[in-house]
Design a protein around this motif. Sequence first.
Motif, PDB file in Angstrom:
ATOM      1  N   MET A   1       0.838  -1.194   0.000  1.00 42.75           N
ATOM      2  CA  MET A   1       0.000   0.000   0.000  1.00 42.75           C
ATOM      3  C   MET A   1       0.875   1.246   0.000  1.00 42.75           C
ATOM      4  SD  MET A   1      -2.873  -1.240   2.697  1.00 42.75           S
ATOM      5  CE  MET A   1      -4.002   0.057   2.328  1.00 42.75           C
ATOM      6  N   GLU A   2       0.265   2.361  -0.305  1.00 38.04           N
ATOM      7  CA  GLU A   2       0.989   3.624  -0.295  1.00 38.04           C
ATOM      8  C   GLU A   2       1.449   3.955   1.113  1.00 38.04           C
ATOM      9  OE1 GLU A   2      -0.884   6.868  -2.293  1.00 38.04           O
ATOM     10  OE2 GLU A   2      -1.818   5.524  -3.735  1.00 38.04           O
ATOM     11  N   MET A   3       2.380   4.906   1.202  1.00 41.05           N
ATOM     12  CA  MET A   3       2.932   5.301   2.486  1.00 41.05           C
ATOM     13  C   MET A   3       1.816   5.734   3.431  1.00 41.05           C
ATOM     14  SD  MET A   3       5.854   8.121   3.319  1.00 41.05           S
ATOM     15  CE  MET A   3       7.102   7.230   2.436  1.00 41.05           C
ATOM     16  N   MET A   4       1.958   5.334   4.680  1.00 37.84           N
ATOM     17  CA  MET A   4       0.954   5.683   5.680  1.00 37.84           C
ATOM     18  C   MET A   4       0.892   7.186   5.889  1.00 37.84           C
ATOM     19  SD  MET A   4       2.995   4.294   8.954  1.00 37.84           S
ATOM     20  CE  MET A   4       4.771   4.271   8.789  1.00 37.84           C
ATOM     21  N   THR A   5      -0.258   7.628   6.346  1.00 39.56           N
ATOM     22  CA  THR A   5      -0.398   9.048   6.656  1.00 39.56           C
ATOM     23  C   THR A   5      -0.063   9.254   8.119  1.00 39.56           C
ATOM     24  OG1 THR A   5      -2.735   8.732   7.155  1.00 39.56           O
ATOM     25  CG2 THR A   5      -2.180   9.405   4.906  1.00 39.56           C
ATOM     26  N   ASN A   6       0.341  10.457   8.470  1.00 35.42           N
ATOM     27  CA  ASN A   6       0.697  10.793   9.853  1.00 35.42           C
ATOM     28  C   ASN A   6       1.735   9.832  10.433  1.00 35.42           C
ATOM     29  OD1 ASN A   6      -1.185  12.906   9.840  1.00 35.42           O
ATOM     30  ND2 ASN A   6      -2.819  11.500  10.372  1.00 35.42           N
ATOM     31  N   ALA A   7       2.777   9.566   9.662  1.00 41.67           N
ATOM     32  CA  ALA A   7       3.818   8.651  10.115  1.00 41.67           C
ATOM     33  C   ALA A   7       4.500   9.200  11.359  1.00 41.67           C
ATOM     34  CB  ALA A   7       4.836   8.443   9.007  1.00 41.67           C
ATOM     35  N   THR A   8       4.626   8.354  12.362  1.00 41.50           N
ATOM     36  CA  THR A   8       5.284   8.745  13.606  1.00 41.50           C
ATOM     37  C   THR A   8       5.890   7.498  14.233  1.00 41.50           C
ATOM     38  OG1 THR A   8       5.005   9.877  15.704  1.00 41.50           O
ATOM     39  CG2 THR A   8       3.201   8.487  15.019  1.00 41.50           C
ATOM     40  N   ARG A   9       6.913   7.662  14.999  1.00 35.52           N
ATOM     41  CA  ARG A   9       7.543   6.542  15.701  1.00 35.52           C
ATOM     42  C   ARG A   9       6.873   6.388  17.069  1.00 35.52           C
ATOM     43  NH1 ARG A   9      11.551   8.690  12.597  1.00 35.52           N
ATOM     44  NH2 ARG A   9      12.684   7.156  11.344  1.00 35.52           N
ATOM     45  N   ARG A  10       6.049   5.361  17.185  1.00 34.26           N
ATOM     46  CA  ARG A  10       5.363   5.097  18.452  1.00 34.26           C
ATOM     47  C   ARG A  10       6.120   4.090  19.306  1.00 34.26           C
ATOM     48  NH1 ARG A  10       0.044   4.532  15.039  1.00 34.26           N
ATOM     49  NH2 ARG A  10       1.665   3.527  13.858  1.00 34.26           N
ATOM     50  N   ASN A  11       6.968   3.294  18.673  1.00 38.53           N
ATOM     51  CA  ASN A  11       7.849   2.361  19.396  1.00 38.53           C
ATOM     52  C   ASN A  11       7.097   1.401  20.315  1.00 38.53           C
ATOM     53  OD1 ASN A  11      10.069   3.741  18.191  1.00 38.53           O
ATOM     54  ND2 ASN A  11       9.895   5.293  19.781  1.00 38.53           N
ATOM     55  N   LEU A  12       6.096   0.729  19.785  1.00 34.67           N
ATOM     56  CA  LEU A  12       5.279  -0.157  20.607  1.00 34.67           C
ATOM     57  C   LEU A  12       5.821  -1.581  20.715  1.00 34.67           C
ATOM     58  CD1 LEU A  12       1.736   0.961  19.379  1.00 34.67           C
ATOM     59  CD2 LEU A  12       2.906   1.628  21.484  1.00 34.67           C
ATOM     60  N   SER A  13       6.290  -2.165  19.614  1.00 31.77           N
ATOM     61  CA  SER A  13       6.644  -3.583  19.613  1.00 31.77           C
ATOM     62  C   SER A  13       8.051  -3.880  20.090  1.00 31.77           C
ATOM     63  CB  SER A  13       6.479  -4.165  18.206  1.00 31.77           C
ATOM     64  OG  SER A  13       7.477  -3.654  17.332  1.00 31.77           O
ATOM     65  N   GLY A  14       8.951  -2.930  19.977  1.00 34.97           N
ATOM     66  CA  GLY A  14      10.336  -3.196  20.335  1.00 34.97           C
ATOM     67  C   GLY A  14      11.105  -3.924  19.253  1.00 34.97           C
ATOM     68  N   VAL A  15      10.511  -4.089  18.078  1.00 35.14           N
ATOM     69  CA  VAL A  15      11.174  -4.731  16.935  1.00 35.14           C
ATOM     70  C   VAL A  15      11.642  -3.608  16.019  1.00 35.14           C
ATOM     71  CG1 VAL A  15      10.888  -6.279  14.969  1.00 35.14           C
ATOM     72  CG2 VAL A  15       9.683  -6.758  17.117  1.00 35.14           C
ATOM     73  N   TYR A  16      12.931  -3.299  16.081  1.00 39.85           N
ATOM     74  CA  TYR A  16      13.464  -2.136  15.366  1.00 39.85           C
ATOM     75  C   TYR A  16      14.194  -2.516  14.083  1.00 39.85           C
ATOM     76  CZ  TYR A  16      12.453   0.647  19.476  1.00 39.85           C
ATOM     77  OH  TYR A  16      11.806   1.289  20.496  1.00 39.85           O
ATOM     78  N   ILE A  17      13.940  -1.733  13.042  1.00 45.64           N
ATOM     79  CA  ILE A  17      14.697  -1.782  11.801  1.00 45.64           C
ATOM     80  C   ILE A  17      14.969  -0.332  11.404  1.00 45.64           C
ATOM     81  CG2 ILE A  17      13.791  -4.007  11.065  1.00 45.64           C
ATOM     82  CD1 ILE A  17      11.833  -2.644   9.276  1.00 45.64           C
ATOM     83  N   PHE A  18      15.882  -0.130  10.482  1.00 45.33           N
ATOM     84  CA  PHE A  18      16.186   1.232  10.057  1.00 45.33           C
ATOM     85  C   PHE A  18      15.273   1.636   8.908  1.00 45.33           C
ATOM     86  CE2 PHE A  18      19.949   0.379  12.472  1.00 45.33           C
ATOM     87  CZ  PHE A  18      20.267   1.617  13.013  1.00 45.33           C
ATOM     88  N   ASP A  19      14.659   2.809   9.025  1.00 43.62           N
ATOM     89  CA  ASP A  19      13.761   3.320   7.990  1.00 43.62           C
ATOM     90  C   ASP A  19      13.802   4.845   8.020  1.00 43.62           C
ATOM     91  OD1 ASP A  19      11.941   3.278   5.902  1.00 43.62           O
ATOM     92  OD2 ASP A  19      10.202   2.893   7.167  1.00 43.62           O
ATOM     93  N   VAL A  20      13.387   5.424   6.922  1.00 44.44           N
ATOM     94  CA  VAL A  20      13.283   6.878   6.806  1.00 44.44           C
ATOM     95  C   VAL A  20      11.804   7.228   6.730  1.00 44.44           C
ATOM     96  CG1 VAL A  20      13.827   8.900   5.410  1.00 44.44           C
ATOM     97  CG2 VAL A  20      15.468   7.024   5.572  1.00 44.44           C
ATOM     98  N   LEU A  21      11.327   7.992   7.684  1.00 46.83           N
ATOM     99  CA  LEU A  21       9.951   8.453   7.663  1.00 46.83           C
ATOM    100  C   LEU A  21       9.917   9.865   7.084  1.00 46.83           C
ATOM    101  CD1 LEU A  21       8.577   7.229  11.122  1.00 46.83           C
ATOM    102  CD2 LEU A  21       8.471   6.078   8.908  1.00 46.83           C
ATOM    103  N   PRO A  22       8.758  10.313   6.621  1.00 49.71           N
ATOM    104  CA  PRO A  22       8.669  11.678   6.088  1.00 49.71           C
ATOM    105  C   PRO A  22       9.213  12.694   7.089  1.00 49.71           C
ATOM    106  CG  PRO A  22       6.639  10.486   5.662  1.00 49.71           C
ATOM    107  CD  PRO A  22       7.476   9.610   6.561  1.00 49.71           C
ATOM    108  N   GLY A  23      10.071  13.578   6.590  1.00 46.90           N
ATOM    109  CA  GLY A  23      10.675  14.589   7.441  1.00 46.90           C
ATOM    110  C   GLY A  23      12.036  14.206   7.993  1.00 46.90           C
ATOM    111  N   ASP A  24      12.423  12.927   7.850  1.00 45.84           N
ATOM    112  CA  ASP A  24      13.732  12.481   8.319  1.00 45.84           C
ATOM    113  C   ASP A  24      14.804  12.798   7.284  1.00 45.84           C
ATOM    114  OD1 ASP A  24      12.546  11.404  10.566  1.00 45.84           O
ATOM    115  OD2 ASP A  24      12.635   9.327   9.865  1.00 45.84           O
ATOM    116  N   ASP A  25      16.009  13.119   7.777  1.00 42.25           N
ATOM    117  CA  ASP A  25      17.139  13.345   6.888  1.00 42.25           C
ATOM    118  C   ASP A  25      17.877  12.052   6.580  1.00 42.25           C
ATOM    119  OD1 ASP A  25      16.660  16.088   6.862  1.00 42.25           O
ATOM    120  OD2 ASP A  25      17.938  16.432   8.608  1.00 42.25           O
ATOM    121  N   LYS A  26      17.817  11.108   7.528  1.00 39.11           N
ATOM    122  CA  LYS A  26      18.513   9.838   7.344  1.00 39.11           C
ATOM    123  C   LYS A  26      17.734   8.715   8.022  1.00 39.11           C
ATOM    124  CE  LYS A  26      21.416  10.656  11.367  1.00 39.11           C
ATOM    125  NZ  LYS A  26      22.752  10.687  11.906  1.00 39.11           N
TER     126      LYS A  26
END
Length: 85
Positions: free
Chosen positions: A3-28
Amino acid sequence: MVMEMMTNATRRNLSGVYIFDVLPGDDKRKPTCFEDCTEEKQQEWLDSLTPEALKNLSIQLGKSLRTIGDQFDIMCGEEESTEEL
């Protein structure tokens, strides 16, 4: 189907399963919980996992759902009654 990119992307950090990604507004790329990543990134990462890693991911996500459900007393649907009329 991705699906297309989610709207209102934010890091909520609920699951504790981390990978590296760039969300809208991120430089890296930044550590981002699986559920906060775009579906495209989730699919890319899932494709790289071994069957054992997929099992571990499923267990961790299940634990996270249980914790969130318990903490906020969330239930989907109606609880079946065990009482007889």
